[in-house]
Design a protein around this motif. Sequence first.
Motif, PDB file in Angstrom:
ATOM      1  N   GLY A   8       0.813  -1.224   0.000  1.00  0.00           N
ATOM      2  CA  GLY A   8       0.000   0.000   0.000  1.00  0.00           C
ATOM      3  C   GLY A   8       0.843   1.269   0.000  1.00  0.00           C
ATOM      4  O   GLY A   8       0.373   2.338   0.393  1.00  0.00           O
ATOM      5  N   ALA A  10       1.725   3.220  -2.319  1.00  0.00           N
ATOM      6  CA  ALA A  10       1.342   4.320  -3.216  1.00  0.00           C
ATOM      7  C   ALA A  10       0.147   5.091  -2.664  1.00  0.00           C
ATOM      8  O   ALA A  10      -0.306   6.065  -3.271  1.00  0.00           O
ATOM      9  N   GLY A  11      -0.361   4.668  -1.517  1.00  0.00           N
ATOM     10  CA  GLY A  11      -1.502   5.352  -0.905  1.00  0.00           C
ATOM     11  C   GLY A  11      -1.047   6.513  -0.028  1.00  0.00           C
ATOM     12  O   GLY A  11       0.127   6.901  -0.028  1.00  0.00           O
ATOM     13  N   PHE A  12      -1.994   7.022   0.729  1.00  0.00           N
ATOM     14  CA  PHE A  12      -1.744   8.211   1.553  1.00  0.00           C
ATOM     15  C   PHE A  12      -0.662   7.929   2.614  1.00  0.00           C
ATOM     16  O   PHE A  12       0.471   8.438   2.524  1.00  0.00           O
ATOM     17  N   ILE A  13      -0.971   7.104   3.586  1.00  0.00           N
ATOM     18  CA  ILE A  13      -0.006   6.868   4.677  1.00  0.00           C
ATOM     19  C   ILE A  13       1.201   6.090   4.156  1.00  0.00           C
ATOM     20  O   ILE A  13       2.355   6.394   4.479  1.00  0.00           O
ATOM     21  N   GLY A  14       0.921   5.085   3.297  1.00  0.00           N
ATOM     22  CA  GLY A  14       1.999   4.236   2.777  1.00  0.00           C
ATOM     23  C   GLY A  14       3.093   5.047   2.099  1.00  0.00           C
ATOM     24  O   GLY A  14       4.277   4.752   2.252  1.00  0.00           O
ATOM     25  N   ASP A  34       1.844  -2.551  -4.499  1.00  0.00           N
ATOM     26  CA  ASP A  34       0.570  -1.826  -4.538  1.00  0.00           C
ATOM     27  C   ASP A  34      -0.100  -2.141  -5.862  1.00  0.00           C
ATOM     28  O   ASP A  34       0.575  -2.203  -6.893  1.00  0.00           O
ATOM     29  N   LEU A  36      -2.461  -0.233  -7.114  1.00  0.00           N
ATOM     30  CA  LEU A  36      -2.910   1.057  -7.660  1.00  0.00           C
ATOM     31  C   LEU A  36      -4.414   1.094  -7.905  1.00  0.00           C
ATOM     32  O   LEU A  36      -4.877   1.166  -9.046  1.00  0.00           O
ATOM     33  N   ALA A  39      -7.163   4.814  -5.040  1.00  0.00           N
ATOM     34  CA  ALA A  39      -6.476   5.533  -3.947  1.00  0.00           C
ATOM     35  C   ALA A  39      -4.963   5.467  -4.070  1.00  0.00           C
ATOM     36  O   ALA A  39      -4.248   6.174  -3.358  1.00  0.00           O
ATOM     37  N   GLY A  40      -4.464   4.616  -4.949  1.00  0.00           N
ATOM     38  CA  GLY A  40      -3.021   4.481  -5.107  1.00  0.00           C
ATOM     39  C   GLY A  40      -2.540   5.382  -6.226  1.00  0.00           C
ATOM     40  O   GLY A  40      -3.129   5.420  -7.304  1.00  0.00           O
ATOM     41  N   SER A  86      -9.860   1.661   2.441  1.00  0.00           N
ATOM     42  CA  SER A  86      -9.758   2.425   3.690  1.00  0.00           C
ATOM     43  C   SER A  86     -10.914   3.378   3.965  1.00  0.00           C
ATOM     44  O   SER A  86     -10.911   4.044   5.005  1.00  0.00           O
ATOM     45  N   VAL A 129      -0.555  -2.756  10.009  1.00  0.00           N
ATOM     46  CA  VAL A 129      -0.987  -1.393  10.354  1.00  0.00           C
ATOM     47  C   VAL A 129      -2.512  -1.357  10.382  1.00  0.00           C
ATOM     48  O   VAL A 129      -3.163  -1.578   9.358  1.00  0.00           O
ATOM     49  N   TYR A 156     -16.046  -1.606   6.967  1.00  0.00           N
ATOM     50  CA  TYR A 156     -14.593  -1.320   6.953  1.00  0.00           C
ATOM     51  C   TYR A 156     -13.946  -1.771   8.257  1.00  0.00           C
ATOM     52  O   TYR A 156     -12.964  -2.530   8.248  1.00  0.00           O
ATOM     53  N   SER A 184      -5.366   6.442  15.109  1.00  0.00           N
ATOM     54  CA  SER A 184      -6.526   7.330  14.946  1.00  0.00           C
ATOM     55  C   SER A 184      -6.493   7.996  13.563  1.00  0.00           C
ATOM     56  O   SER A 184      -5.640   7.688  12.735  1.00  0.00           O
ATOM     57  N   ASN A 185      -7.401   8.948  13.334  1.00  0.00           N
ATOM     58  CA  ASN A 185      -7.541   9.599  12.023  1.00  0.00           C
ATOM     59  C   ASN A 185      -6.287  10.368  11.618  1.00  0.00           C
ATOM     60  O   ASN A 185      -5.844  11.246  12.349  1.00  0.00           O
ATOM     61  N   GLN A 191      -3.544  12.995   0.936  1.00  0.00           N
ATOM     62  CA  GLN A 191      -4.739  12.209   1.315  1.00  0.00           C
ATOM     63  C   GLN A 191      -5.809  12.363   0.234  1.00  0.00           C
ATOM     64  O   GLN A 191      -6.093  13.471  -0.232  1.00  0.00           O
TER      65      GLN A 191
HETATM   66  P1  NAD Z   1      -5.358   4.666   1.148  1.00  0.00           P
HETATM   67  O1  NAD Z   1      -6.721   4.234   0.731  1.00  0.00           O
HETATM   68  O2  NAD Z   1      -4.929   6.060   0.909  1.00  0.00           O
HETATM   69  O3  NAD Z   1      -4.264   3.740   0.455  1.00  0.00           O
HETATM   70  C1  NAD Z   1      -4.402   2.346   0.350  1.00  0.00           C
HETATM   71  C2  NAD Z   1      -3.374   1.829  -0.641  1.00  0.00           C
HETATM   72  O4  NAD Z   1      -3.526   0.401  -0.718  1.00  0.00           O
HETATM   73  C3  NAD Z   1      -3.548   2.379  -2.056  1.00  0.00           C
HETATM   74  O5  NAD Z   1      -2.296   2.749  -2.596  1.00  0.00           O
HETATM   75  C4  NAD Z   1      -4.144   1.211  -2.828  1.00  0.00           C
HETATM   76  O6  NAD Z   1      -3.810   1.213  -4.206  1.00  0.00           O
HETATM   77  C5  NAD Z   1      -3.544   0.023  -2.089  1.00  0.00           C
HETATM   78  N1  NAD Z   1      -4.380  -1.177  -2.220  1.00  0.00           N
HETATM   79  C6  NAD Z   1      -5.723  -1.285  -1.997  1.00  0.00           C
HETATM   80  N2  NAD Z   1      -6.136  -2.525  -2.270  1.00  0.00           N
HETATM   81  C7  NAD Z   1      -5.035  -3.231  -2.662  1.00  0.00           C
HETATM   82  C8  NAD Z   1      -4.828  -4.562  -3.064  1.00  0.00           C
HETATM   83  N3  NAD Z   1      -5.836  -5.436  -3.164  1.00  0.00           N
HETATM   84  N4  NAD Z   1      -3.568  -4.951  -3.395  1.00  0.00           N
HETATM   85  C9  NAD Z   1      -2.538  -4.071  -3.335  1.00  0.00           C
HETATM   86  N5  NAD Z   1      -2.683  -2.789  -2.970  1.00  0.00           N
HETATM   87  C10 NAD Z   1      -3.919  -2.372  -2.633  1.00  0.00           C
HETATM   88  O7  NAD Z   1      -5.262   4.276   2.680  1.00  0.00           O
HETATM   89  P2  NAD Z   1      -4.509   5.012   3.888  1.00  0.00           P
HETATM   90  O8  NAD Z   1      -5.434   6.023   4.471  1.00  0.00           O
HETATM   91  O9  NAD Z   1      -3.156   5.390   3.469  1.00  0.00           O
HETATM   92  O10 NAD Z   1      -4.439   3.805   4.932  1.00  0.00           O
HETATM   93  C11 NAD Z   1      -3.342   2.893   4.905  1.00  0.00           C
HETATM   94  C12 NAD Z   1      -3.528   1.875   6.008  1.00  0.00           C
HETATM   95  O11 NAD Z   1      -3.585   2.520   7.272  1.00  0.00           O
HETATM   96  C13 NAD Z   1      -4.836   1.070   5.896  1.00  0.00           C
HETATM   97  O12 NAD Z   1      -4.558  -0.261   6.268  1.00  0.00           O
HETATM   98  C14 NAD Z   1      -5.779   1.734   6.896  1.00  0.00           C
HETATM   99  O13 NAD Z   1      -6.705   0.813   7.380  1.00  0.00           O
HETATM  100  C15 NAD Z   1      -4.793   2.173   7.954  1.00  0.00           C
HETATM  101  N6  NAD Z   1      -5.198   3.363   8.729  1.00  0.00           N
HETATM  102  C16 NAD Z   1      -5.601   4.509   8.096  1.00  0.00           C
HETATM  103  C17 NAD Z   1      -5.913   5.627   8.856  1.00  0.00           C
HETATM  104  C18 NAD Z   1      -6.342   6.931   8.201  1.00  0.00           C
HETATM  105  O14 NAD Z   1      -6.749   7.854   8.906  1.00  0.00           O
HETATM  106  N7  NAD Z   1      -6.253   7.079   6.905  1.00  0.00           N
HETATM  107  C19 NAD Z   1      -5.845   5.582  10.248  1.00  0.00           C
HETATM  108  C20 NAD Z   1      -5.453   4.382  10.858  1.00  0.00           C
HETATM  109  C21 NAD Z   1      -5.117   3.287  10.085  1.00  0.00           C
END
Ligand code: NAD
Length: 349
Positions: A8, A10-14, A34, A36, A39-40, A86, A129, A156, A184-185, A191
Amino acid sequence: MKTILITGGAGFIGSHVVRLFLKKYPNNTIVNIDCLTYAGNLENLSDIDDLPNYIFEKTDIRDAISLDELFEKYNPDTVIHLAAESHVDRSITNPMEFVETNVVGTVNLLNSARNNWRESFEDKLFYHVSTDEVFGALGQTGLFTEETPYSPNSPYSASKAASDHFVRAYHETYGMPIVISNCSNNYGPNQFPEKLIPLMISNILNGKKLPVYGDGKYTRDWLYVEDHALAIETVYRKGTIGETYCIGGWNELQNIVLINQLCDLMDNKLKLELGTSKKLITFVKDRPGHDKRYAIDARKMEKELGWKPKESFKSGIKKTIDWYLDNEAWLKNITSGAYQDYYSSQYKK
Ligand code: NAD
Ligand code: DAU
């Protein structure tokens, strides 16, 4: 020299975690897996994707065979698992996607790791995570701790709770070295604008209504994303195998209070008359099963691992607004196409 596989990324936290690990561990190889989804976004990593210790693999964690092949290819020492669906609202519309990625995808990863590490678990780590939403909703007082029982309320959070349980079960049953954190958030740069803060910023920029669910008196505990990345790196380095860690910002805010503050800050930045953005606030139909309040007791992270957030909400939200204003092209790119369909279907009610 280690190989750290981050899912993950390419996502926000990742993307913030990948960037931090690449910089902090230049002698380690970071493999970002990832598939993609919407959200990626590889643009999130464009500043670091030419570093010699970075590898990107476009792979879906729902595909067990491809995962096995990747483990065979890279023999990772550590897995840091962030890939997930997410967004709570999307899980209400389409729960099965959340089961497939968050539950089945996590079990696929656990199986690949277990298979690849079959000779020895020595010096290996599977870091999952997760979220504070697995604990359900708080009343007016109290905080989530590592001892809070699980009580997820949305598809979720139910899928994340199930994935946490599988990770824990692989530790108990097979002795897999695991660690879990529940955060938390998050908010900050990169994002996706389906989440509250970037959605409000994007709508203010476009003069669109600011949809507030229900009475707006729902409370979240906000943590700046770079603080979460630092917390993850701390747990990776110092966490005890088999333990869970609650990560939070000590920054509780009611949605309506946050949105009002954001409106004032945006008016100021955009040189609009004070009160202009607030006029866009619109109360809309509530989210079904909407959790009233989340708040984290992050004292274990501080006492045992020496981590605490660096950013206050005041400083973090300013950096966030500046980032979105400086990156309007990023915002424009991802809000074209499929985002428009999502937006009109989510906010038509
Ligand atoms: P996000 O939706 O921004 O990113 C998720 C990433 O996972 C994307 O790059 C997406 O392409 C990839 N992905 C989704 N499905 C996939 C699959 N089947 N195979 C490979 N890649 C896949 O999410 P985020 O907000 O960055 O959250 C990342 C992690 O942190 C999640 O596990 C979420 O539950 C956890 N989290 C998020 C928050 C928050 O506030 N955003 C808080 C606590 C925990
Ligand atoms: O607590 C951690 C969780 O925080 C993460 O696990 C999730 O991945 C992440 O999406 C986030 O979940 P929330 O549901 O709390 O975040 P969201 O940004 O969707 O909503 C925050 C609050 O704002 C919530 O009370 C719902 C409300 N809201 C949200 C949107 C998108 C609105 O009032 N209007 C909106 O348009």
